[in-house]
Design a protein around this motif. Structure first.
Motif, short mmCIF file in Angstrom:
data_model
loop_
_atom_site.label_atom_id
_atom_site.label_comp_id
_atom_site.label_asym_id
_atom_site.label_seq_id
_atom_site.Cartn_x
_atom_site.Cartn_y
_atom_site.Cartn_z
N TRP A 105 -21.17 -2.55 -31.40
CA TRP A 105 -20.05 -1.66 -31.11
C TRP A 105 -18.86 -2.00 -32.00
O TRP A 105 -18.63 -3.15 -32.36
CB TRP A 105 -19.60 -1.82 -29.66
CG TRP A 105 -20.63 -1.46 -28.65
CD1 TRP A 105 -21.57 -2.28 -28.10
CD2 TRP A 105 -20.82 -0.17 -28.03
NE1 TRP A 105 -22.34 -1.58 -27.19
CE2 TRP A 105 -21.89 -0.29 -27.13
CE3 TRP A 105 -20.18 1.06 -28.17
CZ2 TRP A 105 -22.35 0.79 -26.36
CZ3 TRP A 105 -20.62 2.13 -27.40
CH2 TRP A 105 -21.69 1.98 -26.52
N GLY A 106 -18.07 -0.97 -32.29
CA GLY A 106 -16.79 -1.20 -32.93
C GLY A 106 -15.74 -1.56 -31.89
O GLY A 106 -16.03 -1.64 -30.69
N GLN A 107 -14.49 -1.70 -32.36
CA GLN A 107 -13.40 -2.08 -31.45
C GLN A 107 -12.81 -0.87 -30.75
O GLN A 107 -12.05 -1.02 -29.78
CB GLN A 107 -12.30 -2.82 -32.24
CG GLN A 107 -11.30 -1.93 -32.95
CD GLN A 107 -11.88 -1.16 -34.14
OE1 GLN A 107 -12.97 -1.47 -34.62
NE2 GLN A 107 -11.14 -0.17 -34.64
N GLY A 108 -13.14 0.33 -31.23
CA GLY A 108 -12.66 1.55 -30.60
C GLY A 108 -11.38 2.08 -31.22
O GLY A 108 -10.61 1.34 -31.84
N THR A 109 -11.17 3.38 -31.05
CA THR A 109 -9.94 4.02 -31.49
C THR A 109 -9.46 4.94 -30.38
O THR A 109 -10.25 5.69 -29.80
CB THR A 109 -10.15 4.78 -32.82
OG1 THR A 109 -8.89 5.31 -33.28
CG2 THR A 109 -11.15 5.92 -32.69
N GLN A 110 -8.17 4.88 -30.07
CA GLN A 110 -7.62 5.62 -28.94
C GLN A 110 -7.37 7.07 -29.34
O GLN A 110 -6.73 7.35 -30.36
CB GLN A 110 -6.31 4.98 -28.48
CG GLN A 110 -5.59 5.74 -27.38
CD GLN A 110 -6.31 5.66 -26.05
OE1 GLN A 110 -6.71 4.59 -25.61
NE2 GLN A 110 -6.46 6.81 -25.38
#
Length: 115
Positions: A105-110
């Motif tokens: 998984w990546g760290q995510g983007t809001q």
């Protein structure tokens, strides 16, 4: 090592558009199905869309069908999610995922959809 980095999130008004990007490194995405997921506050993470290794086959969850488009650039090791006609219920952290020997998984983007 395997790394996924998402970008492109932000604040957008309802009806607006965003294009999310997932930059992969440490492996070649050309061999793997890739997917986008999202997690809204207080909810479980859910899949949004997936794309086969060649890009020939895509799948979308019902809430985003007709509005979101997943694509990939195997040459540049990138995966994209074009999001149109955004709704407040699309507000979430969006994650890119690669299934190799295990999930990465990546760290995510809001993404925030609001007036």
């Amino acid at each position: 090592q395997v790394q996924l980095v998402e970008s492109g999130g932000g604040l957008v008004q309802p009806g607006g558009s965003l294009r999310l990007r997932c930059a992969a490194s440490g492996f070649s995405i050309a061999r793997y199905t890739m997917s986008w997921h999202r997690q809204a506050p207080g909810k479980e993470r859910e899949i949004v869309a997936s794309i086969s290794n060649t890009g020939d086959v895509t799948a979308y969850e019902d809430p985003v069908k007709g509005r979101f488009t997943i694509s990939r650039d195997n040459r540049n090791n990138m995966v994209y999610l074009q999001m149109n006609n955004l709704k407040p219920e699309d507000t979430a952290v969006y994650y890119c995922k690669a299934l190799l020997s295990r999930d990465y998984w990546g760290q995510g983007t809001q993404v925030t959809v609001s007036w």
